[in-house]
Design a protein around this motif. Structure first.
Motif, PDB file in Angstrom:
ATOM      1  N   ARG A  94     -32.212  -7.048 -17.751  1.00  0.00           N
ATOM      2  CA  ARG A  94     -31.341  -7.065 -18.550  1.00  0.00           C
ATOM      3  C   ARG A  94     -30.567  -6.395 -17.157  1.00  0.00           C
ATOM      4  O   ARG A  94     -29.245  -6.537 -17.081  1.00  0.00           O
ATOM      5  CB  ARG A  94     -32.120  -5.626 -19.280  1.00  0.00           C
ATOM      6  CG  ARG A  94     -30.697  -6.063 -21.159  1.00  0.00           C
ATOM      7  CD  ARG A  94     -29.977  -4.900 -20.541  1.00  0.00           C
ATOM      8  NE  ARG A  94     -30.447  -3.951 -20.241  1.00  0.00           N
ATOM      9  CZ  ARG A  94     -29.081  -2.682 -20.167  1.00  0.00           C
ATOM     10  NH1 ARG A  94     -28.117  -2.876 -20.273  1.00  0.00           N
ATOM     11  NH2 ARG A  94     -29.931  -1.426 -19.625  1.00  0.00           N
ATOM     12  N   ASP A  95     -30.062  -4.807 -17.595  1.00  0.00           N
ATOM     13  CA  ASP A  95     -29.351  -4.529 -16.570  1.00  0.00           C
ATOM     14  C   ASP A  95     -29.233  -5.223 -15.259  1.00  0.00           C
ATOM     15  O   ASP A  95     -27.694  -5.462 -14.921  1.00  0.00           O
ATOM     16  CB  ASP A  95     -29.758  -3.125 -16.308  1.00  0.00           C
ATOM     17  CG  ASP A  95     -28.306  -1.888 -16.919  1.00  0.00           C
ATOM     18  OD1 ASP A  95     -27.558  -2.667 -16.969  1.00  0.00           O
ATOM     19  OD2 ASP A  95     -28.736  -0.844 -16.540  1.00  0.00           O
ATOM     20  N   PHE A 133     -34.240  -4.399 -25.726  1.00  0.00           N
ATOM     21  CA  PHE A 133     -33.260  -3.193 -25.306  1.00  0.00           C
ATOM     22  C   PHE A 133     -31.964  -4.441 -27.149  1.00  0.00           C
ATOM     23  O   PHE A 133     -31.803  -4.729 -26.673  1.00  0.00           O
ATOM     24  CB  PHE A 133     -32.798  -3.318 -24.278  1.00  0.00           C
ATOM     25  CG  PHE A 133     -30.868  -2.976 -24.283  1.00  0.00           C
ATOM     26  CD1 PHE A 133     -31.064  -1.496 -23.526  1.00  0.00           C
ATOM     27  CD2 PHE A 133     -29.717  -3.690 -23.815  1.00  0.00           C
ATOM     28  CE1 PHE A 133     -30.146  -1.116 -22.901  1.00  0.00           C
ATOM     29  CE2 PHE A 133     -28.683  -2.496 -23.668  1.00  0.00           C
ATOM     30  CZ  PHE A 133     -28.504  -1.442 -22.804  1.00  0.00           C
ATOM     31  N   PHE A 186     -29.887   2.210 -27.181  1.00  0.00           N
ATOM     32  CA  PHE A 186     -28.933   3.078 -26.209  1.00  0.00           C
ATOM     33  C   PHE A 186     -27.302   3.546 -27.557  1.00  0.00           C
ATOM     34  O   PHE A 186     -27.288   2.728 -28.314  1.00  0.00           O
ATOM     35  CB  PHE A 186     -28.024   2.462 -25.299  1.00  0.00           C
ATOM     36  CG  PHE A 186     -27.173   1.613 -25.096  1.00  0.00           C
ATOM     37  CD1 PHE A 186     -27.549   0.561 -25.879  1.00  0.00           C
ATOM     38  CD2 PHE A 186     -25.129   1.676 -25.416  1.00  0.00           C
ATOM     39  CE1 PHE A 186     -26.089  -0.931 -26.247  1.00  0.00           C
ATOM     40  CE2 PHE A 186     -24.464   0.956 -25.227  1.00  0.00           C
ATOM     41  CZ  PHE A 186     -25.258   0.025 -26.022  1.00  0.00           C
ATOM     42  N   LEU A 209     -32.086   6.050 -24.745  1.00  0.00           N
ATOM     43  CA  LEU A 209     -31.333   6.213 -23.835  1.00  0.00           C
ATOM     44  C   LEU A 209     -29.768   6.751 -24.238  1.00  0.00           C
ATOM     45  O   LEU A 209     -29.312   6.132 -24.737  1.00  0.00           O
ATOM     46  CB  LEU A 209     -30.531   4.129 -23.313  1.00  0.00           C
ATOM     47  CG  LEU A 209     -31.975   4.052 -22.448  1.00  0.00           C
ATOM     48  CD1 LEU A 209     -33.710   4.232 -23.146  1.00  0.00           C
ATOM     49  CD2 LEU A 209     -31.648   2.505 -21.933  1.00  0.00           C
ATOM     50  N   GLU A 238     -26.433   6.317 -23.295  1.00  0.00           N
ATOM     51  CA  GLU A 238     -25.348   6.411 -22.960  1.00  0.00           C
ATOM     52  C   GLU A 238     -24.580   7.521 -22.400  1.00  0.00           C
ATOM     53  O   GLU A 238     -23.945   8.133 -22.978  1.00  0.00           O
ATOM     54  CB  GLU A 238     -24.498   5.216 -23.240  1.00  0.00           C
ATOM     55  CG  GLU A 238     -24.017   4.413 -22.579  1.00  0.00           C
ATOM     56  CD  GLU A 238     -23.491   3.398 -23.313  1.00  0.00           C
ATOM     57  OE1 GLU A 238     -22.549   3.779 -24.633  1.00  0.00           O
ATOM     58  OE2 GLU A 238     -22.466   2.408 -22.824  1.00  0.00           O
ATOM     59  N   CYS A 298     -28.638   8.541 -19.196  1.00  0.00           N
ATOM     60  CA  CYS A 298     -28.447   7.558 -18.195  1.00  0.00           C
ATOM     61  C   CYS A 298     -27.189   8.091 -17.596  1.00  0.00           C
ATOM     62  O   CYS A 298     -26.024   8.865 -17.555  1.00  0.00           O
ATOM     63  CB  CYS A 298     -27.947   6.932 -19.459  1.00  0.00           C
ATOM     64  SG  CYS A 298     -28.635   5.445 -20.287  1.00  0.00           S
ATOM     65  N   THR A 337     -24.335   6.626 -16.944  1.00  0.00           N
ATOM     66  CA  THR A 337     -23.378   5.267 -17.009  1.00  0.00           C
ATOM     67  C   THR A 337     -22.286   4.266 -15.923  1.00  0.00           C
ATOM     68  O   THR A 337     -22.266   3.724 -15.611  1.00  0.00           O
ATOM     69  CB  THR A 337     -23.502   4.684 -18.004  1.00  0.00           C
ATOM     70  OG1 THR A 337     -24.480   5.616 -18.678  1.00  0.00           O
ATOM     71  CG2 THR A 337     -22.766   3.893 -19.019  1.00  0.00           C
ATOM     72  N   HIS A 344     -31.829   6.960 -15.721  1.00  0.00           N
ATOM     73  CA  HIS A 344     -30.896   6.045 -16.124  1.00  0.00           C
ATOM     74  C   HIS A 344     -30.102   5.982 -15.001  1.00  0.00           C
ATOM     75  O   HIS A 344     -28.633   6.095 -15.350  1.00  0.00           O
ATOM     76  CB  HIS A 344     -30.879   4.833 -16.746  1.00  0.00           C
ATOM     77  CG  HIS A 344     -30.460   4.157 -17.188  1.00  0.00           C
ATOM     78  ND1 HIS A 344     -31.350   2.519 -17.567  1.00  0.00           N
ATOM     79  CD2 HIS A 344     -29.303   3.670 -16.707  1.00  0.00           C
ATOM     80  CE1 HIS A 344     -30.836   1.870 -16.966  1.00  0.00           C
ATOM     81  NE2 HIS A 344     -29.770   2.242 -17.081  1.00  0.00           N
ATOM     82  N   HIS A 346     -26.609   4.949 -11.889  1.00  0.00           N
ATOM     83  CA  HIS A 346     -26.082   3.306 -11.377  1.00  0.00           C
ATOM     84  C   HIS A 346     -26.016   4.751 -10.462  1.00  0.00           C
ATOM     85  O   HIS A 346     -25.776   5.714  -9.426  1.00  0.00           O
ATOM     86  CB  HIS A 346     -25.003   3.230 -12.290  1.00  0.00           C
ATOM     87  CG  HIS A 346     -25.727   2.438 -13.784  1.00  0.00           C
ATOM     88  ND1 HIS A 346     -25.126   0.760 -13.227  1.00  0.00           N
ATOM     89  CD2 HIS A 346     -26.080   1.935 -15.249  1.00  0.00           C
ATOM     90  CE1 HIS A 346     -26.329   0.571 -14.447  1.00  0.00           C
ATOM     91  NE2 HIS A 346     -26.279   0.932 -15.036  1.00  0.00           N
TER      92      HIS A 346
HETATM   93  C1  LIG Z   1     -27.750   2.129 -21.404  1.00  0.00           C
HETATM   94  C2  LIG Z   1     -27.388   2.434 -19.689  1.00  0.00           C
HETATM   95  O1  LIG Z   1     -27.603   0.711 -19.898  1.00  0.00           O
HETATM   96  C3  LIG Z   1     -26.157   3.058 -19.206  1.00  0.00           C
HETATM   97  O2  LIG Z   1     -25.772   3.750 -19.629  1.00  0.00           O
HETATM   98  O3  LIG Z   1     -26.657   2.486 -18.226  1.00  0.00           O
END
Ligand SMILES: CC(=O)C(=O)O
Ligand SMILES: CC(=O)SCCNC(=O)CCNC(=O)[C@H](O)C(C)(C)COP(=O)(O)OP(=O)(O)OC[C@H]1O[C@@H](n2cnc3c(N)ncnc32)[C@H](O)[C@@H]1OP(=O)(O)O
Length: 540
Positions: free
Chosen positions: A13-14, A74, A104, A144, A146, A177, A179, A206, A208
């Protein structure tokens, strides 16, 4: 005893939100099966309400039995002013047939007012109503949050209110997250610790990778009490990607003593990473930590000398623990230790003493100065070592070759090569056409040799690279040609250098053929009549 850390993989997904990543339904199924085998706990398959492909994936997964993982779908919370039970997106989650869903919701007040264009209270209602509805349908629910870290920094009271709403509605997990990927590890640690002190529910992270800190952030969150890490295999994902689980897992398990997968599964990590890269059609960087081709490749002579005495001197873990392997590179930066280790690794049955190894290294250094490079051309290196060890028979030698190119008015372009070789004490003279001069030369050379050495018919040229070595020389510059050849899944690479690209190609081509003939143990023992019976060959 440290707790287990639950692994949640969102490659399907992501990961597909990464630029250039597009997976078919069958690709997704293949990856899901492999992740399951590896020991991932949750595999997020996609967003069923967002496109037909993801819906088709969930349909397909109804027929697939997994050993270990739970497939999750999701989606978002319900829309503003829409009851959860009437929300299309939430209905699509139910129709996907999964047992666990990840939704989310907004936890940054800025997003509530400026992106959702609703009130802070209505957002709390959306979160609470959505979680409660999905729980009432018997699902495991992961909420989640966000932009949680940005939201917490902007308005901690509101950000925590959102989490409390999800917890009291019955969420099984709350996942914080990062995000935008802008939070630093010490902030993640402090904030997760605070949340941990305020809630009872299990927490996940979560992160990034926008600041290249996602792995550090995941680890900081786990150390502060998070029990789940959400990321992707190889770190693919929107913008700079999600956290790379392939790096998180060995760090948690081998460095910090958490348990993520069984040790035997951990030994499959390198294969998993390469498999997913292959299905995603992505070239992984050689210097990818843990699983990259170069992650345990030693080049400097000082390093190799020490690693041979004790690998711990220049390796942070044993490569076998994660299924990678140690490699020794031979180059102008080598000492005799590199060459002796490489000779063992290549398994070519050549015995060299230290002095002989030093002499060959000296030759390699001189040739690298001329433009050769042996790191990427191990078949040429093997031939050099075999020749030095007296183990290489000269099966053929060149008398001459000639190439003609003709460009005609109708725009067709023709290349023809003529080759004269000495094979088995006889002159063999062949000609062949090709769709370029190198291809014509390759065809003529094979034609000359194939009757003596039938194995050549199965060899293919799989890659051809030219690198200009001295740009200031313009068209008169030296070039290095690297050729990759293959046969029955086995690949090998050879090198040639010249100011003439055809001569450099010839050198690499001949090495490639010589290497195959050596591997096959070819000898010149065929009867004379058979040689003469060859079609299209003129004997003088
Ligand atoms: C929910 C999600 O993928 C994010 O917040 O990065
Ligand atoms: C952080 C993340 O990674 S979240 C996941 C992001 N991934 C994706 O967006 C990939 C899949 N997305 C899609 O296919 C589409 O965007 C869809 C089907 C979800 C929505 O498409 P559309 O209805 O055309 O809306 P669009 O994409 O333009 O805008 C998103 C809408 O969702 C709303 N939204 C955003 N977050 C939430 C949320 N948590 N809960 C409810 N609604 C939300 C936005 O406010 C916007 O609504 P608006 O159209 O009333 O302004």
């Amino acid at each position: 005893m440290k707790p287990n850390v639950c692994l949640y993989d969102t490659t399907l997904r992501d990961g597909t939100q990464g630029e250039g990543v597009s997976l078919s339904v069958e690709d997704k199924v293949k990856i899901a099966l492999r992740l399951d085998q590896f020991g991932i706990d949750f595999i997020e398959g996609g967003w069923p309400g967002s496109n037909p492909k993801d819906m088709a994936f969930f349909e397909r997964m109804k027929e697939v039995k997994l050993q270990n993982a739970t497939i999750t779908a999701f989606g978002s919370t319900c829309r503003p002013l829409v009851a959860a039970a009437d929300d299309e997106n939430l209905r699509a989650l139910l129709e996907s047939g999964v047992k666990a869903v990840a939704i989310f919701g907004k936890s940054w007040d800025l997003h509530v007012t400026d992106a959702l264009k609703t009130t802070l209270d209505e957002n709390i209602r959306m979160v609470s109503d959505s979680v409660r509805f999905l729980k009432s349908q018997g699902l495991t629910v992961l909420f989640l949050a966000e932009h949680f870290f940005d939201g917490y920094k902007a308005n901690p009271v509101y950000a925590l209110r959102v989490l409390e709403a999800a917890e009291s509605a019955g969420a099984d997990w709350i996942v914080l997250c990062d995000t935008n990927g802008g939070t630093l590890p010490h902030e993640v640690y402090e904030i997760v610790k605070t949340v941990k002190g305020s809630l009872q529910v299990k927490l996940g992270i979560h992160p990034h990778n926008d600041c290249e800190l996602a792995v550090a952030n995941a680890i900081a969150a786990v150390q502060a009490g998070a029990e789940q890490v959400q990321g992707t295999t190889n770190g693919i994902g929107e913008r700079c990607g999600n956290v790379n689980l392939v790096s998180v897992i060995p760090n948690l398990q081998l460095k910090l003593g958490y348990s993520c997968v069984e040790p035997e599964q951990l030994q499959q990590l390198t294969k998993l990473s390469r498999f997913v890269a292959e299905v995603c059609n992505m070239a992984m960087p050689n210097n990818q930590p843990f699983v990259g081709n170069s992650a345990f490749a030693h080049k400097g002579g000082i390093h190799v000398s020490a690693v041979l005495k004790d690998p711990k001197t220049y390796e942070h873990i044993e490569p076998e623990l994660i299924g990678n392997k140690r490699r020794v590179l031979v180059s102008e930066l080598s000492g005799q230790s590199n060459l002796l280790a490489k000779t063992d690794e290549l398994d070519i049955n050549v015995e060299l003493d230290k002095q002989e190894a030093r002499e060959i290294i000296q030759r390699i250094k001189e040739r690298e100065f001329q433009g050769y490079q042996y790191e990427g051309a191990e078949a040429s290196l093997s031939l050099m070592l075999l020749a030095a060890g007296g183990k290489l028979e000269q099966l053929f030698t060149l008398d001459s070759f000639k190439i003609l190119m003709e460009k005609s008015a109708d725009r067709s372009i023709l290349s023809e090569a003529t080759v004269k070789l000495q094979v088995n004490g006889q002159l063999v003279h062949t000609a062949a056409e090709g769709n370029g001069p190198v291809n014509a030369l390759d065809n003529a050379l094979r034609k000359a040799l194939e009757t003596h050495f039938p194995c050549l018919a199965e060899m293919q040229l799989t890659d051809y690279k030219v690198r200009v070595l001295d740009e200031s020389g313009a068209t008169a510059a030296k070039v290095r040609v690297l050729i990759e050849s293959g046969r029955n899944g086995e690949k090998w690479s050879t090198v040639g250098v010249s100011t003439n690209v055809i001569e450099a190609s010839w050198e690499a081509l001949v090495d490639s053929i010589r290497y195959l003939l050596w591997k096959e143990g070819c000898k010149l023992s065929e009867p004379e009549e058979k040689v003469e019976a060859r079609a299209g060959i003129v004997n003088h």
